[in-house]
Design an enzyme around this catalytic site. Structure first.
Site, PDB file in Angstrom:
ATOM      1  N   ASP A   1     -47.584  -8.866 -19.189  1.00 34.13           N
ATOM      2  CA  ASP A   1     -47.732  -7.408 -19.108  1.00 34.13           C
ATOM      3  C   ASP A   1     -48.825  -6.853 -20.020  1.00 34.13           C
ATOM      4  OD1 ASP A   1     -45.879  -7.079 -17.145  1.00 34.13           O
ATOM      5  OD2 ASP A   1     -44.316  -6.209 -18.396  1.00 34.13           O
TER       6      ASP A   1
ATOM      7  N   ARG B   1     -41.464 -12.105  -6.729  1.00 35.98           N
ATOM      8  CA  ARG B   1     -40.488 -12.306  -7.802  1.00 35.98           C
ATOM      9  C   ARG B   1     -39.178 -12.688  -7.121  1.00 35.98           C
ATOM     10  NH1 ARG B   1     -41.491  -7.238 -11.880  1.00 35.98           N
ATOM     11  NH2 ARG B   1     -43.539  -6.663 -11.157  1.00 35.98           N
TER      12      ARG B   1
ATOM     13  N   CYS C   1     -43.522  -3.462  -8.080  1.00 35.40           N
ATOM     14  CA  CYS C   1     -44.966  -3.621  -8.253  1.00 35.40           C
ATOM     15  C   CYS C   1     -45.544  -4.716  -7.362  1.00 35.40           C
ATOM     16  CB  CYS C   1     -45.272  -3.977  -9.716  1.00 35.40           C
ATOM     17  SG  CYS C   1     -46.045  -2.633 -10.600  1.00 35.40           S
TER      18      CYS C   1
ATOM     19  N   ARG D   1     -44.788   4.841 -14.303  1.00 33.06           N
ATOM     20  CA  ARG D   1     -43.635   3.943 -14.227  1.00 33.06           C
ATOM     21  C   ARG D   1     -43.362   3.254 -15.566  1.00 33.06           C
ATOM     22  NH1 ARG D   1     -44.387  -0.363 -10.863  1.00 33.06           N
ATOM     23  NH2 ARG D   1     -42.234  -0.846 -11.361  1.00 33.06           N
TER      24      ARG D   1
ATOM     25  N   LYS E   1     -38.686   0.428 -21.400  1.00 38.53           N
ATOM     26  CA  LYS E   1     -38.189   0.519 -20.020  1.00 38.53           C
ATOM     27  C   LYS E   1     -37.454  -0.759 -19.620  1.00 38.53           C
ATOM     28  CE  LYS E   1     -40.679  -0.653 -16.466  1.00 38.53           C
ATOM     29  NZ  LYS E   1     -41.418  -0.826 -15.200  1.00 38.53           N
ATOM     30  N   ASN E   2     -38.052  -1.914 -19.939  1.00 39.22           N
ATOM     31  CA  ASN E   2     -37.473  -3.189 -19.498  1.00 39.22           C
ATOM     32  C   ASN E   2     -36.200  -3.558 -20.259  1.00 39.22           C
ATOM     33  OD1 ASN E   2     -39.418  -3.490 -17.564  1.00 39.22           O
ATOM     34  ND2 ASN E   2     -40.716  -4.829 -18.781  1.00 39.22           N
TER      35      ASN E   2
END
Length: 421
Positions: free
Chosen positions: A306, A123, A118, A398, A24-25
């Site tokens: 993560d 951030r 999130c 997600r 995803k990232n």
């Protein structure tokens, strides 16, 4: 908004093979980069996740055409005509700020609201904004909106105060069409940034140095359409490896680049698991009780933040006392209260968590507070005595594609209960 739940039967030994989806990232910045192309971009191996759906929606709002089929995403940005993204869409996901760089390069202007995402800590956008200003972008911030305008982008030296992944990606995407050469110092080194460099270069950009702290970008006049495969998701792969250890199982994780998860492999070995990496797969076998560890989260190539919640779930049933120090996000221990409901013994002291291993976790009613916390509770439920009801699993959606199907195939007993609105 209603949220689904998982009902999970614990104490099932998991074994077999599981395939990791695309990252995803990595996919999110690649989708943003498609804005830069004069022609179609075909991305292969894109995971069907809510964040990906939101990101493609962002591009559609800008006027791009998108088509998603069998994990292939086709993006045509030749019809792009809009430069403002509404607040509602931006609030749904953090990574929507990745359109800043490519939109300024392609369109000369963009207006976005400050993004959401999130709830694991702040951030800030300051590094993104600082870097873009160095390239000649004028930025106005008011009423929660960021408006960026550039007559002409010019290459420059950009020094990041912290190696921010998003800021590195945004500056790379802006600089590819700038006049002259841009050097990004103290750049983030994540594999997802290397993947972005590879796509940009296939499009005709001149980028080198991704994966190191210095990235050089020589501006070009235009970029063309191309095809590209997304790298495997290293966090998903790491989660599967922990599932093998926590259930005393034997799992081979396929479609993985072992080098990308070397800190995870090292810690699993240190705790007593048998880890056998191959060129594109990793097998993990574990019997007996895992040993306590000390872990400190760091920017890549250090231990990934993560993976911190998932490792905490594992260390909750390890032999001895472990300490996890979280240096990346200030609010990333929300899973502790939920793990405690399952019988874990964890105390928080500032940015550190002290985990006294217990012989077993017990099933309970627990709630996912964010994506990786949800993954940690999912793993805990697989290993626990009795059944667990895990609420708000939409958070897990997600970042994990087809989780139920993948785990049922490994021998897990779980069902998803869809809540009616």
């Amino acid at each position: 908004m209603t949220m689904d739940r998982y009902v999970i039967t614990g104490k099932q030994r998991l074994e077999g093979r599981v395939r990791t989806s695309g990252a995803k990232n990595a996919a999110l910045p690649l989708i943003a980069a498609a804005i830069l192309a004069e022609g179609k971009i075909v991305l292969q191996g894109v995971p069907l996740l809510t964040d990906i759906v939101y990101m493609t929606e962002v591009l559609r709002k800008l006027g791009c055409q998108t088509e998603f089929e069998d994990n292939n995403l086709i993006i045509d940005s030749t019809t792009l005509h809009e430069s403002t993204i509404d607040e509602e869409l931006m609030r749904k996901m953090r990574a929507s700020n990745l359109i800043l760089g490519p939109m300024i390069a392609r369109n000369g202007r963009v207006k976005i609201s400050r993004p959401g995402g999130c709830a694991i800590g702040t951030r800030p956008m300051d590094q993104h904004i600082k870097g873009l200003k160095e390239l000649g972008v004028t930025i106005h911030e008011k009423h929660g909106y960021i408006e960026a305008i550039a007559e002409k982008l010019r290459g420059n030296e950009v020094y990041l105060d912290i190696p921010s992944v998003g800021a590195t990606e945004n500056i790379m995407m802006a600089a590819v069409l700038a006049q002259g050469t841009t050097t990004v110092r103290n750049a983030a080194r994540e594999p997802e940034i290397v993947d972005l460099q590879n796509l940009l270069n296939k499009m005709g950009a001149k980028v080198r140095g991704a994966g190191t702290h210095v990235i050089k970008i020589e501006g070009v006049k235009e970029l063309r359409g191309t095809e590209h495969s997304v790298i495997p998701d290293r966090i998903e792969a790491g989660t599967h490896l922990i599932a093998a250890v926590m259930t005393g199982g034997d799992i081979t994780v396929e479609n993985v680049i072992p080098e990308h998860i070397s800190p995870v492999i090292a810690k699993l070995r240190q705790g007593g698991a048998e880890v056998i990496p191959n060129s594109d797969s990793v097998r993990v076998k574990h019997k007996g009780r895992f040993k306590a560890l000390d872990i400190k989260t760091l920017a890549y190539p250090g231990f990934p933040t993560d993976m911190q919640p998932q490792f905490m779930a594992l260390l909750a049933i390890a032999e001895g006392t472990s300490i996890i120090t979280e240096t990346i996000f200030e609010n990333r221990f929300q899973h502790v209260a939920e793990l405690t409901r399952m019988g874990a013994k964890i105390t928080i002291e500032g940015r550190a968590a002290v985990i006294c291993g217990v012989p077993k976790l017990e099933g309970a009613f627990v709630e996912a507070t964010d994506l990786r916390a949800g993954a940690a509770l999912f793993l805990s439920a697989l290993a626990a005595e009795e059944g667990t009801v895990l609420e708000k699993v939409d958070h897990i959606d997600r970042g994990y594609e087809n989780l139920e199907e993948k785990y049922r195939a490994l021998g897990a007993k779980l069902q998803r209960v869809v809540k009616q609105p």
